[in-house]
Design a protein around this motif. Sequence first.
Motif, PDB file in Angstrom:
ATOM      1  N   ASP A 102       1.206  -1.022   0.241  1.00 12.41           N
ATOM      2  CA  ASP A 102       0.053  -0.175   0.297  1.00 12.41           C
ATOM      3  C   ASP A 102       1.041   0.855   0.033  1.00 12.41           C
ATOM      4  O   ASP A 102       2.169   1.269   0.500  1.00 12.41           O
ATOM      5  N   THR A 103       0.141   1.683  -0.518  1.00 12.94           N
ATOM      6  CA  THR A 103       1.405   3.397  -0.083  1.00 12.94           C
ATOM      7  C   THR A 103       0.178   4.821  -0.509  1.00 12.94           C
ATOM      8  O   THR A 103      -1.245   4.116  -0.271  1.00 12.94           O
ATOM      9  N   ARG A 104       0.706   5.924  -0.407  1.00 12.81           N
ATOM     10  CA  ARG A 104      -0.514   7.058  -0.410  1.00 12.81           C
ATOM     11  C   ARG A 104      -0.224   7.898  -1.552  1.00 12.81           C
ATOM     12  O   ARG A 104       0.577   7.930  -2.656  1.00 12.81           O
ATOM     13  N   ASN A 105      -0.983   9.195  -1.958  1.00 12.41           N
ATOM     14  CA  ASN A 105      -1.310   9.734  -2.506  1.00 12.41           C
ATOM     15  C   ASN A 105      -0.203  10.618  -3.465  1.00 12.41           C
ATOM     16  O   ASN A 105      -0.020  10.162  -4.229  1.00 12.41           O
ATOM     17  N   ASP A 106       0.766  11.322  -2.346  1.00 10.74           N
ATOM     18  CA  ASP A 106       1.713  11.804  -2.832  1.00 10.74           C
ATOM     19  C   ASP A 106       2.713  11.282  -2.942  1.00 10.74           C
ATOM     20  O   ASP A 106       3.848  11.643  -3.558  1.00 10.74           O
ATOM     21  N   LEU A 107       3.233  10.179  -2.515  1.00 12.73           N
ATOM     22  CA  LEU A 107       3.860   9.114  -3.676  1.00 12.73           C
ATOM     23  C   LEU A 107       3.827   8.583  -5.023  1.00 12.73           C
ATOM     24  O   LEU A 107       3.751   7.373  -5.055  1.00 12.73           O
ATOM     25  N   VAL A 108       3.961   9.537  -5.450  1.00 14.23           N
ATOM     26  CA  VAL A 108       3.644   9.874  -6.735  1.00 14.23           C
ATOM     27  C   VAL A 108       4.309   8.532  -8.250  1.00 14.23           C
ATOM     28  O   VAL A 108       4.145   7.998  -8.699  1.00 14.23           O
TER      29      VAL A 108
END
Length: 167
Positions: free
Chosen positions: A121-127
């Motif tokens: 899983d990762t975040r929106n800001d870690l494009v």
Amino acid sequence: MTWIITTEHPRTPDATALRRDYYDEVASRYWDRPATEHEIDEGLTDDGTELLVPPTGTFVVGRYGGTPSACAGMVLLEPDVGELTRVFVRPEARGTGAGGLLLAAVEKTARAYGVRRLQLDTRNDLVEARGLYAKHGYREVEALNAKQYAEHWFVKDLAPEGLDPES
């Protein structure tokens, strides 16, 4: 310069420095300000690092021109499912192919453990991270967990070692 990727205990001085830099970057980006040393220490407390060693996982360190510059880990969730975690390349070494080499190293070890699917899983800001995963065959899927910072989920099915996934 070349990359050398090796398995390493996550608490060696080099691995610890990389894990601290990883947490500093993801926390600073999330908060939109520099993380403090106290916040980094707090974030690394009870973060599951003890699982990044056999038989529950693995941790790799990448050295670029001999300098520790990248890391990645994998934790077994089930006998055939692993979670990719802590994928990080220091800014000065980005764009040199480290991300793909880290993923390949973790995937090789995962196959040896009997893992047939890696997820993360990762975040929106870690494009950039999302782009790296997509480039290397990870596909975005529906939510796999309800973790606080999880906003995107990816999986990759691993062919058994020595088999071509396209055949």
